[in-house]
Motif scaffolding. Sequence first.
Motif, short mmCIF file in Angstrom:
data_model
loop_
_atom_site.label_atom_id
_atom_site.label_comp_id
_atom_site.label_asym_id
_atom_site.label_seq_id
_atom_site.Cartn_x
_atom_site.Cartn_y
_atom_site.Cartn_z
N SER A 381 0.67 -1.51 -0.47
CA SER A 381 0.07 -0.02 0.26
C SER A 381 0.77 1.37 -0.05
O SER A 381 0.33 1.93 -0.89
CB SER A 381 -1.13 0.02 1.25
N CYS A 382 2.14 1.40 1.03
CA CYS A 382 3.21 2.27 0.65
C CYS A 382 3.54 2.28 -1.06
O CYS A 382 4.19 3.55 -1.36
CB CYS A 382 3.74 2.13 2.02
N LEU A 383 3.85 1.34 -1.01
CA LEU A 383 5.21 1.39 -2.36
C LEU A 383 3.92 1.75 -3.40
O LEU A 383 4.60 3.08 -4.89
CB LEU A 383 5.83 0.35 -3.00
N SER A 384 2.62 2.00 -3.49
CA SER A 384 1.87 1.73 -4.68
C SER A 384 1.51 3.29 -4.33
O SER A 384 0.71 4.07 -5.66
CB SER A 384 0.17 1.43 -4.27
N ASN A 385 1.53 3.82 -3.36
CA ASN A 385 1.86 5.72 -3.03
C ASN A 385 2.76 6.39 -2.98
O ASN A 385 3.31 6.30 -2.35
CB ASN A 385 1.27 5.75 -2.31
N CYS A 386 2.79 7.35 -4.71
CA CYS A 386 4.42 7.69 -4.16
C CYS A 386 4.85 8.76 -2.99
O CYS A 386 5.97 8.87 -3.08
CB CYS A 386 4.41 9.14 -6.16
N SER A 387 3.57 9.28 -2.70
CA SER A 387 3.32 9.97 -1.15
C SER A 387 3.87 9.80 -0.07
O SER A 387 3.95 10.31 0.44
CB SER A 387 2.68 11.13 -1.21
N CYS A 388 3.71 8.39 -0.11
CA CYS A 388 4.23 7.27 1.23
C CYS A 388 5.84 7.73 1.02
O CYS A 388 6.54 6.82 0.29
CB CYS A 388 3.45 6.49 0.70
N ASN A 389 5.95 7.56 2.82
CA ASN A 389 6.78 7.75 3.14
C ASN A 389 7.62 6.77 4.35
O ASN A 389 8.72 6.15 4.71
CB ASN A 389 7.23 9.36 3.87
N ALA A 390 6.48 6.31 5.21
CA ALA A 390 7.25 5.91 5.93
C ALA A 390 5.45 4.62 6.46
O ALA A 390 4.43 4.65 5.69
CB ALA A 390 7.61 5.85 7.12
N TYR A 391 5.71 3.45 6.42
CA TYR A 391 4.86 2.68 7.32
C TYR A 391 5.13 1.86 8.46
O TYR A 391 6.47 1.40 8.48
CB TYR A 391 4.30 1.51 6.00
N ALA A 392 4.11 0.59 8.85
CA ALA A 392 4.93 0.52 10.48
C ALA A 392 3.17 -0.51 10.43
O ALA A 392 1.61 0.07 10.42
CB ALA A 392 4.20 0.89 11.48
N TYR A 393 3.24 -1.87 10.72
CA TYR A 393 1.88 -2.65 11.23
C TYR A 393 2.20 -3.47 12.35
O TYR A 393 3.52 -3.87 13.19
CB TYR A 393 2.50 -3.98 9.69
N SER A 394 1.03 -3.21 12.42
CA SER A 394 0.87 -4.26 14.49
C SER A 394 -0.13 -4.69 13.61
O SER A 394 -1.57 -4.97 12.53
CB SER A 394 0.57 -3.21 15.20
N SER A 395 -0.22 -5.62 15.18
CA SER A 395 -1.82 -6.43 14.85
C SER A 395 -3.41 -5.26 14.85
O SER A 395 -4.05 -6.11 14.84
CB SER A 395 -2.50 -6.64 16.40
N THR A 396 -3.43 -3.99 14.89
CA THR A 396 -4.24 -3.80 15.35
C THR A 396 -4.49 -2.94 13.53
O THR A 396 -5.57 -2.00 13.24
CB THR A 396 -4.56 -2.26 15.39
N GLY A 397 -3.77 -3.06 12.31
CA GLY A 397 -3.65 -3.00 11.34
C GLY A 397 -2.53 -2.32 10.84
O GLY A 397 -1.43 -2.38 11.33
N CYS A 398 -2.51 -1.94 9.69
CA CYS A 398 -1.61 -0.75 8.91
C CYS A 398 -1.50 0.85 9.21
O CYS A 398 -2.48 1.15 8.67
CB CYS A 398 -1.49 -1.55 7.25
N ILE A 420 10.66 3.29 6.90
CA ILE A 420 11.26 4.22 6.87
C ILE A 420 11.25 3.95 4.59
O ILE A 420 12.16 3.20 4.37
CB ILE A 420 12.23 4.66 6.64
N ARG A 421 11.12 4.56 3.78
CA ARG A 421 11.22 4.77 2.19
C ARG A 421 12.17 5.05 2.00
O ARG A 421 12.78 6.39 1.96
CB ARG A 421 10.08 5.16 1.69
N VAL A 422 13.12 4.76 1.46
CA VAL A 422 14.95 5.43 1.21
C VAL A 422 15.10 4.64 -0.98
O VAL A 422 13.71 3.65 -1.27
CB VAL A 422 14.81 5.11 1.56
N ALA A 423 15.88 5.87 -1.29
CA ALA A 423 16.21 5.00 -2.67
C ALA A 423 16.69 4.32 -2.52
O ALA A 423 17.63 3.26 -1.72
CB ALA A 423 17.01 6.42 -3.47
N PRO A 424 16.76 3.16 -3.51
CA PRO A 424 17.41 1.80 -3.53
C PRO A 424 18.83 1.92 -2.90
O PRO A 424 19.32 1.20 -2.78
CB PRO A 424 17.16 1.03 -4.79
N SER A 425 19.85 3.48 -3.43
CA SER A 425 21.12 2.82 -3.43
C SER A 425 21.48 3.00 -1.80
O SER A 425 22.80 3.16 -1.44
CB SER A 425 21.80 4.13 -4.21
N GLU A 426 21.08 3.31 -1.06
CA GLU A 426 20.32 3.55 0.44
C GLU A 426 20.89 2.89 1.20
O GLU A 426 20.74 2.51 2.67
CB GLU A 426 19.37 4.83 1.09
N VAL A 427 20.33 1.81 0.80
CA VAL A 427 20.10 0.37 1.42
C VAL A 427 20.96 -1.09 0.05
O VAL A 427 20.30 -1.55 -0.50
CB VAL A 427 18.71 0.07 1.54
#
Length: 820
Positions: A381-398, A420-427
């Motif tokens: 869900s985060c990858l599909s939106n270019c404005s998404c900068n981070a995500y977290a997942y827990s038992s309560t959801g996304c 945290i969303r980063v460019a491929p060269s940063e990882v």
Amino acid sequence: MGDLKLHMSFFLSPMLLFLFISSKTHLCSAVIADTISAGQSLTANQTIVSKNGNFELGFFTPGKSLKHYVGIWFKKAFVGNRTVVWVANRDHPIIDQYSSELKLLQNGSLVILNKSKIPIWSTNSTSRVSKSSELVLGDDGNLVLRDGSNSSVVIWQSFDHPTDTWFPGAKLKYDNITKKAQKLVSWKNSEDPSPGLFSLELKPDSGYVLMWNGSQEYWTSGVWDGQGFSLVPEMRPRFLFNFTFESNENESYFTYDTTNKNLLSRLVIDISGQIKQLLWLEQTKMWNLFFSKPLKRCDVYAYCGPFGRCNSAQDSSCQCLQGFKERSLEDWNLGDPSGGCVRKTSLQCGNRDRFFQMPGMKSPVNSVSFAVDSVAKCKSSCLSNCSCNAYAYSSTGCSLWFDHLLNIQQLDSGGDELYIRVAPSEVSSSKKKSTHWPVIVGAIAGALALFSLVLILIWTWRKWRPVETSKKVEGSLTAFTYRDLQIATKNFSERLGSGAFGSVFKGVLSNSTLIAVKKLEGITQGEKQFRAEVSTIGTIQHVNLVRLRGFCSEGNKRLLVYDHMENRSLNSHLFREHEESKAVLDWKTRYNIAIGTARGLAYLHEECRDCIIHCDIKPENILLDADLCPKVADFGLAKLIGREFSRVLTTMRGTRGYLAPEWISGVAITAKADVYSYGMMLFEIISGRRNLEQTENGKIDFFPTQAAKEVARGGDVRAILDSQLEGNADTKELTSAFRAACWCIQEDEIHRPTMGQVVQILEGFLEARPPPMPRSLQLFAEGEGNIRFFSESSIDITSFPHSSTISSSTSSQSKASTGT
């Protein structure tokens, strides 16, 4: 010759005129004056000084800045750098101060003129003044424009236009008619006094609030309850400040003043976003922090800015997230990280971007949450939106974060996993494969050979090295190497606790002896001096003092090695702060701990060659061995820390409740400061609770006041006993302990007993008569009905230090009858 006289007269005339004007206006920098009159000016090399020399007004340049301002600073409290408390032209700096001037115009307006004689700042006060106006700098820090023919008529004053500092006697008000509030606004950074992001203002229904960017509240004082603001317990007791809160149809305001008029104090909203109450201690020539709110900088909203991470474990320091860098490194170096961070590499958008995992995080604000059944779907869900900068997942959801990430915190324990969303060269990718197999094989073979050689060398070194690398010095004291202590503590992996002087770690010596290693912070002595001081302290031995086994002094590393105490510190048993502390300390054990602690302090004060003042007595510094015998810890650290100690002490959490009044008033500290702290701790031993506690409704309970009132009313002394003991205590011992505690916390140190006398009281060899209620407890109790207490005038002070009894010379009592 005549021509020469003529030329000399033309040359001397301007000089004589200048000297005449200077003598009239008193603005020559060598002359102290506090007033200028209409038509007179202040230039770059001139200042005016308040009558008693507390404050100075003039042109100044903050730090290495190339910009200039007109402001007020402390003249008395000066230690290398000016402490600026008010700035006139904070929005309009001066480029060339030598061609500018501060001038009181004939029409009564105070202005700053640039080199073109154009006003860049003004009081705009021309409409209601006479031509006899004058400008006066007061010893309270207030710059007042008043009618020269009638000084009670104030035309304009700086107290009505504060910048970042709130003075004693000044108001910070809310106008109930215009619905506007006065504000304190922080500097942008240490070299730029222009308005920063943080402000303090009064809101009628919330008390004083701290705001970020004028919109986001992140701290409140709580409402006024007649004694103080409910969420600022430092306002009680009132031995240092007098407080007033007023509210009428025109305005609501709070003001404070010092009980000692010679004491310099200020409340400032810092560039960190915290409000800080500071006191100038003439004895140490330092500004002493009385309190700060919020306590941690990480609790300040967006302190580290967008994509900045605040680390709670590292003194609230800021770091940029993986893949980001400081937006302005210059601002960060000046103490202003609020600009945050920017990406090093732009995102490519889509499935090519990567995520950097960050565990133990307090998630940023303003997330968008929804239900998903897997972490993979959350990531997608985060990858599909270019404005998404981070995500977290827990038992309560996304949870997804868009735009800037604010308020990210690295926690000491617990927390969420943030991606945290980063460019491929940063990882770095573990899936990358190289086709240079010969190079890889050769590198692996070489590494294995080198590793084998290192193992052989280590084995040889361990076989032939001495068993003990440390050495004995000064009798039984050991000088450890830093490497010794790294091995003993498994690289400082098991922390037992921490305080103002550093952290303590558990260790085991080669002979299986358990030790506690304290890594000191803030030590400025050289290695030779440190060794000499520690060696002196190491010779002090007493059954109620923690044994110092040795120390380490290598480079800038300073460590102390003590015997390990199996039963931790007293606070863990009194306040049940650890799971291991399940058994309640019975009264007999508590009383023995009180006596043992008093004996240890009496030894330090009265039996050592030089009197050693501990300066930090509290339950955290009383350790218990396997038999629950008390051991005073950290004695001598005040001697090691030196002049920096008072600053360190008063910024340490949980210690303010034990500080004697003289720490704040600036007088010389004696052993009676320890007596006061011991008395406060003795109340906690009796009650099994912290002296200062916040109730569920937000109010503050101060136990010493409640205890004194209960006994003064003739109540059973058992009413103040820890309820967990169910009344099981010797009445005579309980009465002696309570009276000793009350005597110990008298405001004037002359009224306090010595620790030797405290020991005699607790052991039953010295009788303690009913003590007076200390003034601080009396003031704290105001507004709660009629209270009977012994007045100070009823105490025979002169006989106290030498008498075999502590008694009242008369039976006279007085009443305190006050209302809210």
